[in-house]
Design an enzyme around this catalytic site. Sequence first.
Site, short mmCIF file in Angstrom:
data_model
loop_
_atom_site.label_atom_id
_atom_site.label_comp_id
_atom_site.label_asym_id
_atom_site.label_seq_id
_atom_site.Cartn_x
_atom_site.Cartn_y
_atom_site.Cartn_z
N ASP A 69 -32.00 38.19 83.07
CA ASP A 69 -30.95 38.83 82.44
C ASP A 69 -30.76 40.22 83.33
OD1 ASP A 69 -28.87 38.47 80.52
OD2 ASP A 69 -29.69 40.01 79.19
N THR A 70 -29.41 40.63 83.51
CA THR A 70 -28.92 41.72 84.11
C THR A 70 -28.16 42.41 83.43
OG1 THR A 70 -29.45 40.57 86.34
CG2 THR A 70 -27.96 42.38 86.34
P1 ITT Z 1 -26.93 33.41 83.18
O1 ITT Z 1 -26.98 34.04 81.84
O2 ITT Z 1 -26.38 32.07 83.14
O3 ITT Z 1 -27.90 33.73 84.12
P2 ITT Z 1 -24.45 35.38 83.40
O4 ITT Z 1 -23.53 35.62 84.64
O5 ITT Z 1 -24.24 35.32 82.05
O6 ITT Z 1 -25.52 34.02 84.13
P3 ITT Z 1 -26.20 37.80 82.91
O7 ITT Z 1 -25.93 37.71 81.33
O8 ITT Z 1 -27.28 38.21 83.53
O9 ITT Z 1 -25.66 36.69 83.98
O10 ITT Z 1 -25.30 38.85 83.69
C1 ITT Z 1 -24.63 39.92 82.85
C2 ITT Z 1 -23.46 40.44 83.45
O11 ITT Z 1 -23.46 41.10 84.63
C3 ITT Z 1 -22.28 39.41 84.00
O12 ITT Z 1 -21.12 39.72 83.82
C4 ITT Z 1 -22.83 39.28 85.71
O13 ITT Z 1 -21.50 38.83 86.31
C5 ITT Z 1 -23.05 40.62 85.96
N1 ITT Z 1 -24.08 40.62 87.11
C6 ITT Z 1 -25.27 39.93 86.81
N2 ITT Z 1 -25.71 39.94 88.16
C7 ITT Z 1 -25.10 40.81 89.05
C8 ITT Z 1 -25.26 41.20 90.35
O14 ITT Z 1 -26.09 40.97 91.14
N3 ITT Z 1 -24.04 41.89 90.79
C9 ITT Z 1 -22.93 42.14 90.06
N4 ITT Z 1 -22.96 41.74 88.68
C10 ITT Z 1 -23.83 41.19 88.06
#
Ligand code: ITT
Length: 192
Positions: A69-70
Amino acid sequence: MIELVFATNNKHKLQEIKAVVGDKFNILSLAEIGCTKDIPETADALEGNASIKSRYVFDNYGKNCFADDTGLEIEALDGKPGVYSARYAGPGHDHQKNMDKVLNELRNQNNRAAQFRTVICLIIDGKEMFFDGIVKGTILTEKHGDKGFGYDPIFQPEGYDVSFAEMDLEAKNKISHRGRAVQKLIEYLKLL
Ligand code: ITT
């Protein structure tokens, strides 16, 4: 070869991680194990959501797995959008709208400091382990580049004069939040 499911529906993340781990690990996608569920991310911290996603796969498919999660944490916005990064501008997961909202909120702001933070939750034989990675940088005043995904066009990593969306996958992976967290994951897996 170690087989691990990466519990994500984000094909860009899958591509980034497969490029880092090379052929040392067999990384399976959710589609490859027949999981089509959009696992709800209901926690109020990155650790909790990473745990929910990987736990869902382990409990329902009995496979060793990990999830990330990011969040994009912006200093002038008290750490927002953070754990709510995916749906910052509403439920649609719309990257353009999310970036527009951030740019608008920072339009008169001189402090543009921000960081991406990734938390990976790994589950091996039911046991959870966490690994994190951070990259510091600034929020640009407009979008630059069309590589990467998510907030990449408005994030410029410290020490660079281009956005993440202007960098190749390999260059981003070397310094990124996810790249750093994955390196820690790999070091741990080598010890098993
Ligand atoms: P999953 O939960 O299925 O893994 P997700 O796209 O929903 O995919 P996250 O909840 O981790 O992923 O992401 C939170 C937001 O941050 C989401 O809008 C992503 O596009 C963005 N994000 C995550 N990693 C990123 C990166 O390396 N560069 C830019 N934006 C990122």
